[in-house]
Design a protein around this motif. Structure first.
Motif, mmCIF file in Angstrom:
data_model
loop_
_atom_site.group_PDB
_atom_site.id
_atom_site.type_symbol
_atom_site.label_atom_id
_atom_site.label_comp_id
_atom_site.label_asym_id
_atom_site.label_seq_id
_atom_site.Cartn_x
_atom_site.Cartn_y
_atom_site.Cartn_z
ATOM 1 N N ALA A 63 0.855 -1.192 0.000
ATOM 2 C CA ALA A 63 0.000 0.000 0.000
ATOM 3 C C ALA A 63 0.891 1.242 0.000
ATOM 4 N N ASN A 64 0.426 2.319 -0.697
ATOM 5 C CA ASN A 64 1.135 3.593 -0.711
ATOM 6 C C ASN A 64 0.268 4.636 -0.014
ATOM 7 N N LEU A 65 0.862 5.307 0.968
ATOM 8 C CA LEU A 65 0.136 6.278 1.779
ATOM 9 C C LEU A 65 0.743 7.657 1.592
ATOM 10 N N SER A 66 -0.017 8.669 1.966
ATOM 11 C CA SER A 66 0.493 10.039 1.957
ATOM 12 C C SER A 66 -0.347 10.850 2.939
ATOM 13 N N ALA A 67 -0.094 12.169 3.002
ATOM 14 C CA ALA A 67 -0.905 13.062 3.848
ATOM 15 C C ALA A 67 -0.683 14.493 3.383
ATOM 16 N N ASP A 68 -1.753 15.279 3.435
ATOM 17 C CA ASP A 68 -1.622 16.720 3.185
ATOM 18 C C ASP A 68 -1.196 17.364 4.491
ATOM 19 N N LEU A 69 -0.236 18.288 4.390
ATOM 20 C CA LEU A 69 0.332 18.926 5.566
ATOM 21 C C LEU A 69 -0.135 20.364 5.678
ATOM 22 N N ALA A 70 -0.292 20.845 6.934
ATOM 23 C CA ALA A 70 -0.607 22.248 7.197
ATOM 24 C C ALA A 70 0.242 22.705 8.367
ATOM 25 N N LEU A 71 0.938 23.859 8.237
ATOM 26 C CA LEU A 71 1.846 24.342 9.269
ATOM 27 C C LEU A 71 1.498 25.776 9.616
ATOM 28 N N ASN A 72 1.267 26.053 10.903
ATOM 29 C CA ASN A 72 1.056 27.399 11.404
ATOM 30 C C ASN A 72 2.328 27.880 12.081
ATOM 31 N N VAL A 73 2.766 29.120 11.753
ATOM 32 C CA VAL A 73 4.033 29.646 12.265
ATOM 33 C C VAL A 73 3.754 30.951 13.007
ATOM 34 N N PRO A 74 4.248 31.084 14.230
ATOM 35 C CA PRO A 74 4.046 32.347 14.952
ATOM 36 C C PRO A 74 4.687 33.513 14.191
ATOM 37 N N THR A 75 4.041 34.681 14.265
ATOM 38 C CA THR A 75 4.583 35.867 13.568
ATOM 39 C C THR A 75 5.879 36.323 14.207
ATOM 40 N N SER A 76 6.203 35.815 15.422
ATOM 41 C CA SER A 76 7.433 36.223 16.099
ATOM 42 C C SER A 76 8.636 35.415 15.630
ATOM 43 N N THR A 77 8.409 34.464 14.744
ATOM 44 C CA THR A 77 9.501 33.594 14.292
ATOM 45 C C THR A 77 10.466 34.394 13.435
ATOM 46 N N VAL A 78 11.764 34.301 13.755
ATOM 47 C CA VAL A 78 12.777 35.028 12.983
ATOM 48 C C VAL A 78 12.951 34.340 11.643
ATOM 49 N N ALA A 79 13.431 35.106 10.684
ATOM 50 C CA ALA A 79 13.620 34.581 9.329
ATOM 51 C C ALA A 79 14.676 33.477 9.329
ATOM 52 N N GLY A 80 14.506 32.516 8.445
ATOM 53 C CA GLY A 80 15.478 31.428 8.299
ATOM 54 C C GLY A 80 14.824 30.179 7.758
ATOM 55 N N THR A 81 15.647 29.169 7.491
ATOM 56 C CA THR A 81 15.157 27.874 6.995
ATOM 57 C C THR A 81 15.071 26.926 8.175
ATOM 58 N N TYR A 82 13.861 26.352 8.403
ATOM 59 C CA TYR A 82 13.618 25.489 9.549
ATOM 60 C C TYR A 82 13.343 24.059 9.069
ATOM 61 N N SER A 83 13.901 23.111 9.803
ATOM 62 C CA SER A 83 13.713 21.696 9.430
ATOM 63 C C SER A 83 13.256 20.910 10.650
ATOM 64 N N ALA A 84 12.388 19.917 10.399
ATOM 65 C CA ALA A 84 11.930 18.999 11.450
ATOM 66 C C ALA A 84 12.000 17.575 10.913
ATOM 67 N N LEU A 85 12.074 16.594 11.829
ATOM 68 C CA LEU A 85 12.143 15.178 11.446
ATOM 69 C C LEU A 85 10.818 14.510 11.795
ATOM 70 N N LEU A 86 10.127 13.979 10.740
ATOM 71 C CA LEU A 86 8.894 13.231 10.921
ATOM 72 C C LEU A 86 9.248 11.743 10.950
ATOM 73 N N THR A 87 8.975 11.093 12.059
ATOM 74 C CA THR A 87 9.283 9.680 12.201
ATOM 75 C C THR A 87 8.030 8.865 11.973
ATOM 76 N N LEU A 88 8.074 7.963 10.971
ATOM 77 C CA LEU A 88 6.935 7.098 10.618
ATOM 78 C C LEU A 88 7.215 5.698 11.141
ATOM 79 N N THR A 89 6.288 5.143 11.884
ATOM 80 C CA THR A 89 6.463 3.832 12.487
ATOM 81 C C THR A 89 5.359 2.903 12.057
ATOM 82 N N ALA A 90 5.750 1.681 11.569
ATOM 83 C CA ALA A 90 4.778 0.654 11.175
ATOM 84 C C ALA A 90 4.896 -0.494 12.150
ATOM 85 N N ILE A 91 3.773 -0.885 12.746
ATOM 86 C CA ILE A 91 3.770 -2.034 13.652
ATOM 87 C C ILE A 91 2.578 -2.916 13.335
#
Length: 511
Positions: free
Chosen positions: A483-511
């Motif tokens: 099976a192939n899965l996906s998801a639409d993403l939505a991100l809200n960012v505070p207006t106080s966030t300083v400029a720059g490139t931000y990265s996060a790690l999404l960990t997917l677990t199958a059990i």
């Protein structure tokens, strides 16, 4: 006074003596067996001088300048005796005698000669002699270096007698001096025991169990390895070897299978002989007839296998014959019955098996990098927003039993190294891209993002992916396949966030 003056005069001129004559009165012995040219030994005659003599002198005969004999002690009557042997002090050292006579000592045989003399008539009445050997210009010894070195051999036997015939007996020969090289032949009377044994550091050893019963006369004969090493034989050791007492034996027989078998069935006859130390053979019998050849007993057991027994009743026995009848007595087992029935055919079977492998559950992402557009200001100016989609997520399930599976995801905070965005501000809407027809898959509920909460703040219940959220679930018996899965993403960012490139790690677990 006249005798003393005469003795002094004769001592000065000496008494005539033939070159190196053999003593006719006996020998002399020295106070040492070896020495140097600087020695002046004391010599002792084997007996007293003849009655017609009243004094003695000492000459040394040898090679070179000593050929005619040189005076070592002038004529004197000090200690003289006609009744018993007496001591003669050599008046000068060998070296001084040579110097006084303008000669040198050379290696060879020298004769020490004590002459019994009539001092008045200046006549020699007899002499005592002894040969010594200078092996160099400065060293001498009493034995001829060309003669074999004398040896002695002593024999010991362990254990102490008496012993029983067949016991292990150790004979040890000790040869002196320990430096003597050669071999020892151990003997029982006139017969040899084994082969000659090389002497090592003066010792040779032989162990044997072959001594016959009776009173044995054991000796050890040493043979030197060269002509310069003398031979010697030990004194005989009387050693008692008693005849053994015959040990009774017992033999038991077991037949496997027992009772009744079909013709052509392999049958094993096993004999057990006690005591287990009894050596010999077992002959198996079927009634009065022998079965095969005698079988040697090993560790108290003997075995015979056969599959050629005729149809009918059989009575088997096993008879033990000892290898040495003087040690063990023969014995026989009681009869063991076996009924051989006609052959009724055979059957065969086959087991058919297959192995279901455990299989595995796999999850993979072809492209691990998801780039969201730069966030833009919301219409009310309260926060920044951006959106996108996850790259396809492949889930492959080949597990035996088809237990179903669950895929969930959890994201870390976004970071540019100095500043961060709370991971709870990311939400998703799960999607099923495709699946196998037999799969039964349900996508997870939509998870809305938190409302641009500050870093470190806790999200309201049910918001954001900072906690683990279900992406999709396959039911039991509905998960095998791809099976192939996906998801639409939505991100809200505070207006106080300083400029720059931000990265996060999404960990997917199958059990």
């Amino acid at each position: 006074m006249f005798a003393a003056a005469t003795a002094a005069t004769l001592g000065a001129v000496g008494v005539a003596s033939a070159d190196n004559p053999v003593g006719n009165l006996g020998t002399v012995t020295g106070n040492k067996l070896t020495g140097l040219d600087t020695d002046a030994p004391t010599w002792t005659t084997a007996a007293g001088c003849s009655p017609d003599s009243d004094g003695y002198n000492l000459y040394i005969h040898g090679p070179g300048g000593f050929n005619g004999g040189l005076v070592a002690t002038p004529v004197t009557d000090v200690g003289f005796s006609t009744a018993a042997g007496f001591g003669v002090v050599q008046g000068q050292t060998f070296k001084d005698i040579a110097l006084d006579n303008s000669t040198t000592i050379v290696p060879g045989k020298y004769t020490i000669k004590v002459n019994c003399v009539d001092q008045f008539a200046a006549e020699t009445k007899g002499s005592f002699t002894r040969d010594i050997y200078f092996t160099s210009a400065t060293a001498w010894q009493s034995n001829n270096p060309a003669d074999p070195v004398p040896t002695t051999t002593a024999l010991s036997v362990a254990p102490a007698s008496p012993v029983t015939q067949g016991a292990n007996v150790t004979l040890t020969a000790t040869v002196s001096p320990a430096s003597a090289t050669g071999t020892v032949q151990f003997k029982d009377g006139a017969g040899n025991l084994g082969s000659p044994v090389t002497v090592v550091n003066g010792v040779a050893t032989l162990s044997t169990t072959a001594l016959a019963a009776g009173n044995r006369s054991l000796t050890a004969a040493f043979t030197g390895s060269s002509a310069l090493v003398g031979n010697s034989t030990s004194a005989a050791v009387n050693y008692q070897v008693n005849a053994p007492v015959v040990t009774q034996t017992s033999t038991a027989l077991a037949v496997t299978p027992s009772g009744s078998v079909q013709a052509f069935t392999p049958v094993t006859l096993s004999a057990t002989v006690a005591p287990a130390s009894a050596a010999g053979t077992v002959q198996f019998y079927d009634g009065a007839n022998t079965l095969g050849n005698p079988v040697a007993v090993a560790g108290g057991s003997a075995t015979l296998n056969t599959s050629t027994l005729a149809v009918g009743a059989h009575n088997f026995t096993a008879r033990f014959t000892p290898a040495n009848a003087a040690l063990f007595a023969p014995s026989a087992s009681v009869a063991v019955a076996l009924d051989v029935t006609p052959f009724a055919g055979v059957s065969a079977s086959e087991n058919i098996t297959t192995t279901v492998v455990a299989g595995e559950l796999l999850i993979s992402v072809a492209n691990q990098n998801v780039v969201l557009p730069s966030p833009v200001m919301a219409a009310d100016g309260s926060l920044l927003t951006t959106a996108g989609s996850l790259n396809p997520i492949k889930v492959v399930d080949t597990r035996a039993g088809n237990p179903g599976w669950n895929v969930s995801g959890q994201v870390s905070d976004f970071s540019n190294g100095a500043a961060s965005i709370n991971g709870a501000n990311l939400g998703w809407t799960p999607k099923l891209v495709d699946k196998a027809a037999v799969q039964n898959i349900t996508v997870g509920a939509q998870v809305n993002p938190a409302n641009a909460i500050a870093p470190g703040a806790s999200a309201p219940a049910g918001l954001g992916l900072a906690s683990s959220r279900t992406l999709a679930t396959a039911s039991a018996l509905g998960g095998n396949g791809t099976a192939n899965l996906s998801a639409d993403l939505a991100l809200n960012v505070p207006t106080s966030t300083v400029a720059g490139t931000y990265s996060a790690l999404l960990t997917l677990t199958a059990i």
